[in-house]
Write a protein that holds these residues in place. Structure first.
Motif, short mmCIF file in Angstrom:
data_model
loop_
_atom_site.label_atom_id
_atom_site.label_comp_id
_atom_site.label_asym_id
_atom_site.label_seq_id
_atom_site.Cartn_x
_atom_site.Cartn_y
_atom_site.Cartn_z
N GLY A 145 0.58 -1.22 -0.05
CA GLY A 145 -0.02 -0.15 -0.05
C GLY A 145 1.01 1.31 0.00
O GLY A 145 0.57 2.41 0.69
N GLY A 146 2.10 1.20 -0.62
CA GLY A 146 2.71 2.45 -0.68
C GLY A 146 3.30 3.01 0.55
O GLY A 146 3.96 3.99 0.80
N ARG A 147 3.73 1.80 1.51
CA ARG A 147 4.06 2.30 2.80
C ARG A 147 5.56 2.59 2.57
O ARG A 147 6.33 2.94 3.68
CB ARG A 147 3.79 1.52 3.94
N GLY A 148 6.49 2.04 1.60
CA GLY A 148 7.88 2.42 1.56
C GLY A 148 8.70 1.28 2.15
O GLY A 148 9.93 1.53 2.23
N SER A 149 8.17 0.25 2.89
CA SER A 149 9.04 -0.90 3.55
C SER A 149 8.19 -2.12 3.67
O SER A 149 7.45 -2.18 3.51
CB SER A 149 9.54 -0.32 4.67
N GLY A 150 9.09 -3.18 3.86
CA GLY A 150 8.39 -4.39 4.11
C GLY A 150 9.58 -5.48 3.55
O GLY A 150 10.53 -5.21 3.10
N THR A 151 8.89 -6.80 3.89
CA THR A 151 9.89 -7.86 3.22
C THR A 151 8.87 -8.89 2.58
O THR A 151 7.84 -9.21 3.14
CB THR A 151 10.27 -8.62 4.44
N VAL A 152 9.35 -9.53 1.55
CA VAL A 152 8.73 -10.60 0.69
C VAL A 152 9.74 -11.62 1.11
O VAL A 152 11.11 -11.64 0.71
CB VAL A 152 8.49 -10.54 -0.38
N ARG A 153 9.35 -13.03 1.62
CA ARG A 153 10.24 -14.26 1.85
C ARG A 153 9.83 -15.28 0.88
O ARG A 153 8.59 -15.62 1.00
CB ARG A 153 10.05 -14.40 3.25
N VAL A 154 10.80 -15.98 0.32
CA VAL A 154 10.52 -17.20 -0.67
C VAL A 154 11.39 -18.37 0.21
O VAL A 154 12.69 -18.21 0.47
CB VAL A 154 11.07 -17.01 -1.91
N SER A 155 10.48 -19.32 0.47
CA SER A 155 11.20 -20.41 1.32
C SER A 155 10.88 -21.68 0.36
O SER A 155 9.48 -21.84 0.00
CB SER A 155 10.53 -20.49 2.76
N ILE A 156 11.76 -22.79 0.29
CA ILE A 156 11.42 -23.97 -0.61
C ILE A 156 12.20 -24.83 0.09
O ILE A 156 13.23 -24.70 0.22
CB ILE A 156 12.13 -23.62 -1.98
N PHE A 157 11.42 -25.93 0.14
CA PHE A 157 12.15 -27.06 1.21
C PHE A 157 11.25 -28.44 0.70
O PHE A 157 10.31 -28.25 -0.02
CB PHE A 157 11.94 -26.82 2.51
N GLU A 158 11.76 -29.56 1.01
CA GLU A 158 11.31 -30.79 0.68
C GLU A 158 10.71 -31.24 1.93
O GLU A 158 11.04 -31.03 3.12
CB GLU A 158 12.17 -31.81 0.06
N ASP A 159 9.47 -32.10 2.05
CA ASP A 159 8.98 -32.51 3.14
C ASP A 159 8.28 -33.84 2.66
O ASP A 159 7.30 -34.17 2.14
CB ASP A 159 7.61 -31.65 3.54
N GLY A 160 9.18 -34.83 3.01
CA GLY A 160 8.78 -36.14 2.57
C GLY A 160 9.08 -36.28 1.20
O GLY A 160 9.89 -35.89 0.41
#
Length: 217
Positions: A145-160
């Motif tokens: 929303g135009g707030r000018g800060s933040g974080t996007v996190r991408v996590s990839i892993f195997e589960d079984g």
């Protein structure tokens, strides 16, 4: 202007492939679109070459850098034509760097990547890359929303026997108005991988979990 670029880059994922011929067509589309952006940047440079205004030149340089970043993003997506396996972590690192330069950094948003998966068939990496690109694009357009800060996190892993990809943000949460064409595109992308998607959204952010079979060949 930049919002239009984001709409165009998202639209490139609409022709969602289920077979090899469609994947080849999608790769060629991405390649041609990246070349088009290069031509556009060159045309703009010629247009503004004679400008003596410092402010105009700086504005052009920002535009040129953004256009180049979108070109890099489209080139980063295309690896499925390679034979055999590639490092999923290396591919995702390059892709997330391109997504950051094109979409997130101009908003003041950081991109974090955690990948615990080794090598995987290049074509499957490419399919997962399309999913990640669409999710990060949606976050850049709706989460902050135009707030000018933040974080996007991408996590990839195997589960079984499952491959799990989680894209989360610390934005404002997803409203009903956000669930339009982007949701349809994502559903098609996930279906193309024979996967499932779960979305959790609240005021402190949104998390999208995509689960599919872990296939390395």
């Amino acid at each position: 202007m930049f919002q239009d670029f984001e709409t165009i880059t998202s639209a490139q994922s609409i022709a969602l492939p289920h077979n090899r011929d469609e994947m080849v067509l999608l790769r060629e589309t991405n390649h041609r679109f990246a070349n088009t952006l290069t031509v556009l940047a060159f045309a703009l440079r010629r247009e503004f070459a004679s400008s003596v205004s410092v402010e105009t030149r700086r504005s052009f340089e920002r535009c040129e850098a953004r256009i180049a970043a979108f070109g890099m993003l489209h080139r980063a997506l295309v690896v499925g034509g390679l034979q055999g396996n590639i490092s999923l972590s290396d591919y995702m690192e390059q892709l997330c760097r391109a997504l950051s330069e094109a979409l997130l950094r101009p908003l003041g948003v950081r991109c974090e990547l955690v990948s615990e998966v080794g090598e995987m068939a290049a074509e499957r990496c490419e399919r997962l890359g399309l999913v990640v690109a669409e999710l990060v694009t949606n976050a850049s357009r709706h989460a902050f929303g135009g707030r000018g800060s933040g974080t996007v996190r991408v996590s990839i892993f195997e589960d079984g026997t499952s491959l799990v990809c989680v894209v989360s943000d610390d934005g404002e949460g997803m409203s009903a108005s956000s669930a339009g064409a982007g949701s349809r595109i994502l559903n098609q992308l996930v279906n193309a991988m024979d996967g499932q998607m779960v979305v959790r959204s609240e005021r402190t952010g949104t998390s999208v979990v995509v689960t599919c079979r872990s296939v390395r060949d």
